[in-house]
Design a protein around this motif. Structure first.
Motif, PDB file in Angstrom:
ATOM      1  N   PHE A  15       0.819  -1.217   0.000  1.00  0.00           N
ATOM      2  CA  PHE A  15       0.000   0.000   0.000  1.00  0.00           C
ATOM      3  C   PHE A  15       0.856   1.271   0.000  1.00  0.00           C
ATOM      4  O   PHE A  15       0.485   2.296  -0.574  1.00  0.00           O
ATOM      5  CB  PHE A  15      -0.955  -0.025   1.206  1.00  0.00           C
ATOM      6  N   GLY A  16       2.030   1.181   0.640  1.00  0.00           N
ATOM      7  CA  GLY A  16       2.924   2.342   0.701  1.00  0.00           C
ATOM      8  C   GLY A  16       3.380   2.826  -0.669  1.00  0.00           C
ATOM      9  O   GLY A  16       3.761   3.995  -0.824  1.00  0.00           O
ATOM     10  N   SER A  17       3.323   1.955  -1.683  1.00  0.00           N
ATOM     11  CA  SER A  17       3.780   2.363  -3.018  1.00  0.00           C
ATOM     12  C   SER A  17       2.892   3.480  -3.584  1.00  0.00           C
ATOM     13  O   SER A  17       3.344   4.312  -4.370  1.00  0.00           O
ATOM     14  CB  SER A  17       3.812   1.168  -3.967  1.00  0.00           C
ATOM     15  N   LEU A  18       1.627   3.482  -3.145  1.00  0.00           N
ATOM     16  CA  LEU A  18       0.710   4.551  -3.569  1.00  0.00           C
ATOM     17  C   LEU A  18       1.201   5.904  -3.023  1.00  0.00           C
ATOM     18  O   LEU A  18       1.232   6.919  -3.721  1.00  0.00           O
ATOM     19  CB  LEU A  18      -0.675   4.217  -3.007  1.00  0.00           C
ATOM     20  N   PHE A  19       1.630   5.875  -1.752  1.00  0.00           N
ATOM     21  CA  PHE A  19       2.142   7.090  -1.127  1.00  0.00           C
ATOM     22  C   PHE A  19       3.401   7.571  -1.858  1.00  0.00           C
ATOM     23  O   PHE A  19       3.568   8.757  -2.120  1.00  0.00           O
ATOM     24  CB  PHE A  19       2.481   6.832   0.352  1.00  0.00           C
ATOM     25  N   SER A  20       4.293   6.598  -2.192  1.00  0.00           N
ATOM     26  CA  SER A  20       5.552   6.977  -2.855  1.00  0.00           C
ATOM     27  C   SER A  20       5.251   7.620  -4.208  1.00  0.00           C
ATOM     28  O   SER A  20       5.865   8.627  -4.572  1.00  0.00           O
ATOM     29  CB  SER A  20       6.446   5.758  -3.085  1.00  0.00           C
ATOM     30  N   ALA A  21       4.301   7.035  -4.964  1.00  0.00           N
ATOM     31  CA  ALA A  21       3.982   7.568  -6.299  1.00  0.00           C
ATOM     32  C   ALA A  21       3.432   8.994  -6.192  1.00  0.00           C
ATOM     33  O   ALA A  21       3.706   9.843  -7.049  1.00  0.00           O
ATOM     34  CB  ALA A  21       2.978   6.656  -6.996  1.00  0.00           C
ATOM     35  N   LEU A  22       2.672   9.256  -5.135  1.00  0.00           N
ATOM     36  CA  LEU A  22       2.101  10.605  -4.971  1.00  0.00           C
ATOM     37  C   LEU A  22       3.181  11.602  -4.545  1.00  0.00           C
ATOM     38  O   LEU A  22       3.235  12.729  -5.031  1.00  0.00           O
ATOM     39  CB  LEU A  22       0.972  10.579  -3.940  1.00  0.00           C
ATOM     40  N   LYS A  23       4.038  11.154  -3.629  1.00  0.00           N
ATOM     41  CA  LYS A  23       5.112  12.055  -3.164  1.00  0.00           C
ATOM     42  C   LYS A  23       6.036  12.419  -4.319  1.00  0.00           C
ATOM     43  O   LYS A  23       6.485  13.554  -4.430  1.00  0.00           O
ATOM     44  CB  LYS A  23       5.911  11.378  -2.057  1.00  0.00           C
ATOM     45  N   LYS A  24       6.309  11.420  -5.155  1.00  0.00           N
ATOM     46  CA  LYS A  24       7.190  11.655  -6.306  1.00  0.00           C
ATOM     47  C   LYS A  24       6.634  12.758  -7.209  1.00  0.00           C
ATOM     48  O   LYS A  24       7.375  13.499  -7.844  1.00  0.00           O
ATOM     49  CB  LYS A  24       7.305  10.345  -7.098  1.00  0.00           C
ATOM     50  N   ARG A  25       5.300  12.865  -7.219  1.00  0.00           N
ATOM     51  CA  ARG A  25       4.655  13.899  -8.058  1.00  0.00           C
ATOM     52  C   ARG A  25       4.522  15.232  -7.321  1.00  0.00           C
ATOM     53  O   ARG A  25       3.872  16.161  -7.805  1.00  0.00           O
ATOM     54  CB  ARG A  25       3.276  13.417  -8.491  1.00  0.00           C
ATOM     55  N   GLY A  26       5.072  15.307  -6.099  1.00  0.00           N
ATOM     56  CA  GLY A  26       5.105  16.586  -5.377  1.00  0.00           C
ATOM     57  C   GLY A  26       3.908  16.856  -4.488  1.00  0.00           C
ATOM     58  O   GLY A  26       3.740  17.972  -3.989  1.00  0.00           O
ATOM     59  N   TYR A  27       3.067  15.843  -4.254  1.00  0.00           N
ATOM     60  CA  TYR A  27       1.895  16.087  -3.402  1.00  0.00           C
ATOM     61  C   TYR A  27       2.261  16.045  -1.925  1.00  0.00           C
ATOM     62  O   TYR A  27       3.095  15.248  -1.497  1.00  0.00           O
ATOM     63  CB  TYR A  27       0.823  15.012  -3.656  1.00  0.00           C
ATOM     64  N   SER A  28       1.593  16.897  -1.120  1.00  0.00           N
ATOM     65  CA  SER A  28       1.626  16.780   0.346  1.00  0.00           C
ATOM     66  C   SER A  28       0.472  15.864   0.712  1.00  0.00           C
ATOM     67  O   SER A  28      -0.680  16.147   0.360  1.00  0.00           O
ATOM     68  CB  SER A  28       1.372  18.124   1.023  1.00  0.00           C
ATOM     69  N   LEU A  29       0.769  14.797   1.435  1.00  0.00           N
ATOM     70  CA  LEU A  29      -0.273  13.816   1.743  1.00  0.00           C
ATOM     71  C   LEU A  29      -1.065  14.247   2.972  1.00  0.00           C
ATOM     72  O   LEU A  29      -0.487  14.663   3.981  1.00  0.00           O
ATOM     73  CB  LEU A  29       0.343  12.445   1.996  1.00  0.00           C
ATOM     74  N   VAL A  30      -2.372  14.145   2.882  1.00  0.00           N
ATOM     75  CA  VAL A  30      -3.250  14.477   4.008  1.00  0.00           C
ATOM     76  C   VAL A  30      -4.201  13.301   4.194  1.00  0.00           C
ATOM     77  O   VAL A  30      -4.767  12.805   3.217  1.00  0.00           O
ATOM     78  CB  VAL A  30      -4.078  15.750   3.706  1.00  0.00           C
ATOM     79  N   GLY A  31      -4.335  12.856   5.437  1.00  0.00           N
ATOM     80  CA  GLY A  31      -5.210  11.706   5.669  1.00  0.00           C
ATOM     81  C   GLY A  31      -5.580  11.598   7.133  1.00  0.00           C
ATOM     82  O   GLY A  31      -5.211  12.445   7.954  1.00  0.00           O
ATOM     83  N   PRO A  32      -6.311  10.527   7.486  1.00  0.00           N
ATOM     84  CA  PRO A  32      -6.754  10.359   8.869  1.00  0.00           C
ATOM     85  C   PRO A  32      -5.608   9.934   9.785  1.00  0.00           C
ATOM     86  O   PRO A  32      -4.739   9.154   9.386  1.00  0.00           O
ATOM     87  CB  PRO A  32      -7.809   9.249   8.762  1.00  0.00           C
ATOM     88  N   THR A  33      -5.625  10.466  11.006  1.00  0.00           N
ATOM     89  CA  THR A  33      -4.644  10.101  12.035  1.00  0.00           C
ATOM     90  C   THR A  33      -5.365  10.064  13.377  1.00  0.00           C
ATOM     91  O   THR A  33      -6.424  10.679  13.517  1.00  0.00           O
ATOM     92  CB  THR A  33      -3.521  11.158  12.160  1.00  0.00           C
ATOM     93  N   VAL A  34      -4.766   9.380  14.333  1.00  0.00           N
ATOM     94  CA  VAL A  34      -5.342   9.385  15.688  1.00  0.00           C
ATOM     95  C   VAL A  34      -4.661  10.483  16.485  1.00  0.00           C
ATOM     96  O   VAL A  34      -3.437  10.508  16.601  1.00  0.00           O
ATOM     97  CB  VAL A  34      -5.131   8.019  16.381  1.00  0.00           C
ATOM     98  N   GLN A  35      -5.457  11.412  16.992  1.00  0.00           N
ATOM     99  CA  GLN A  35      -4.911  12.497  17.822  1.00  0.00           C
ATOM    100  C   GLN A  35      -5.946  12.888  18.864  1.00  0.00           C
ATOM    101  O   GLN A  35      -7.132  13.048  18.522  1.00  0.00           O
ATOM    102  CB  GLN A  35      -4.628  13.746  16.981  1.00  0.00           C
ATOM    103  N   ASP A  36      -5.525  13.060  20.098  1.00  0.00           N
ATOM    104  CA  ASP A  36      -6.407  13.558  21.165  1.00  0.00           C
ATOM    105  C   ASP A  36      -7.709  12.765  21.270  1.00  0.00           C
ATOM    106  O   ASP A  36      -8.794  13.342  21.447  1.00  0.00           O
ATOM    107  CB  ASP A  36      -6.743  15.040  20.926  1.00  0.00           C
ATOM    108  N   GLY A  37      -7.624  11.478  21.112  1.00  0.00           N
ATOM    109  CA  GLY A  37      -8.821  10.648  21.294  1.00  0.00           C
ATOM    110  C   GLY A  37      -9.830  10.753  20.174  1.00  0.00           C
ATOM    111  O   GLY A  37     -11.022  10.471  20.375  1.00  0.00           O
TER     112      GLY A  37
END
Ligand code: SF4
Ligand code: SF4
Length: 378
Positions: A15-37
């Motif tokens: 699945f990480g290969s999707l992230f690499s392909a996007l980063k290579k194209r200069g995108y800043s990745l934004v997605g869900p994370t766990v923070q403050d409950g």
């Protein structure tokens, strides 16, 4: 076998290969994370930043996260954030004016426009983004900052595999499967000994990214599995709004006594408007440096639940909570059709979970309909 051109499968370890392909194209990745409950959207770097093995439990006035029994990456529903956090932030500096020898010069507030890749956009939120596009990209009301960010954004949708108790996208026709408006749509498929994503491209650039991400072509069986995932999200929905003739129903109920009943519970805190992915009202404020050299103009989210929002010379028009709640709901579910050609509600359920007193838009519509007795649709 059907032709599944543009559809691939990505195994969980890849699945990480999707992230690499996007980063290579200069995108800043934004997605869900766990923070403050809570599960909230933020900039992310790698698959490890996603809420692996987490889910949420929601109901009217309730939101909690807890661990799941499996390692799903996207096993949750809407959280307190929506994507407007990035496309239409709660605070935006519009411009600054700096004093010069012969007057002043203006500088734009946002000089660089980020190029986001949104990862895991639920179908209801895709529709919410489309709704905000109609506002911020329309010729008469365009916000150039929004338009530039939106045009640059790469959108990875996530077809839901479960529904929280607050979800009602099926009745609003907005989910739980994404039909359009994405570059790639993912369905997370997992079971005994397998965990992978069906990835369908929705644009040429989406297709290019998938071709580069170490995927195998999808087969009929993968689509059948994805359909089962979507079915779970449909079957899990316990709330609904009957939208049949809803505009007319609300327009003929301005004076319904039920608004008093809601006003006794509503605290006019504005939480419902802040968490709503389609609410877009704002106010502008000027701030001046003490030496009078620089003036900044800011835009902040506002809400129809504040007294100031309907203030014009001489006073506030919507002085009662009754009138403010009525305004909010009648705009969302009735006037929005006249203004923008669709409902202003996508059934994400955020306003139900994040209302501190558990006011539920689906229950209030039902109560209004029931109060009318025999008078029905249209
Ligand atoms: S409906 Fe709930 S969230 Fe909205 S203003 Fe009233 S109390 Fe706050
Ligand atoms: S009104 Fe409530 S359920 Fe509808 S889109 Fe807004 S937050 Fe979601």
């Amino acid at each position: 076998m059907a032709d599944h051109h543009g559809a691939y499968c990505i195994d969980r370890p890849d699945f990480g290969s999707l992230f690499s392909a996007l980063k290579k194209r200069g995108y800043s990745l934004v997605g869900p994370t766990v923070q403050d409950g809570a599960i909230v959207f933020d900039e992310i770097e790698a698959v490890d930043d996603l809420p692996e093995g987490w889910t949420d439990e929601q109901d009217a006035g309730t939101y909690r996260i807890r661990k799941r029994d499996d390692k799903a990456l996207f096993g949750f529903n809407s959280g307190p954030h929506s994507w407007k956090k990035f496309l239409y932030p709660s605070e935006t500096k519009l411009w600054s004016a700096r004093r010069t020898e012969d007057g002043f010069e203006i500088e734009e507030g946002e000089k660089t426009i980020p190029q986001y890749a949104f990862i895991g956009v639920h179908p209801c939120d895709l529709r919410a983004i489309e709704i905000q596009d109609k506002i911020f990209m329309a010729p008469d009301t365009a916000d150039p900052r929004y338009g530039r960010k939106r045009e640059a954004a790469f959108v990875i949708a996530l077809n839901c595999g479960q529904a929280s108790k607050t979800c009602f996208c099926t009745s609003m026709g907005t989910g739980p499967r994404a039909e359009s408006g994405f570059d790639i749509a993912l369905t997370e498929i997992m079971g005994e000994g397998y965990h992978y994503f069906l990835a369908e491209s929705g644009s040429e650039r989406g297709h290019d990214v998938l071709r580069e991400s170490g995927c195998r072509s999808a087969a009929d069986i993968d689509f059948e599995s994805a359909a089962k995932v979507s079915r779970q999200a449909v079957d899990g929905q316990i709330r609904a709004i009957d939208t049949n003739g809803i505009k007319e129903m609300l327009y003929r109920n301005y004076e319904n006594k039920h608004w008093e009943d809601v006003a006794e519970r509503c605290m006019s805190c504005a939480n419902c408007t802040l968490v709503c992915p389609t609410c877009f009202c704002s106010k502008t404020e000027d701030e001046m440096s003490l030496d009078g050299e620089i003036a900044d103009r800011w835009r902040y989210w506002d809400s129809c639940f504040t007294l100031d929002f309907s203030y014009i010379h001489g006073g506030t028009i919507r002085q009662t909570i009754r009138s403010r709640y009525r305004q909010w709901m009648t705009h969302k579910l009735a006037a929005w059709y006249d203004q923008f050609g669709s409902s202003g509600c996508v059934g994400c359920g955020r306003c139900i979970a994040w209302c501190p007193v558990g006011i539920d838009i689906t229950a209030e519509v039902k109560a209004l309909r029931e109060s009318e007795g025999g008078k029905k649709n249209g």
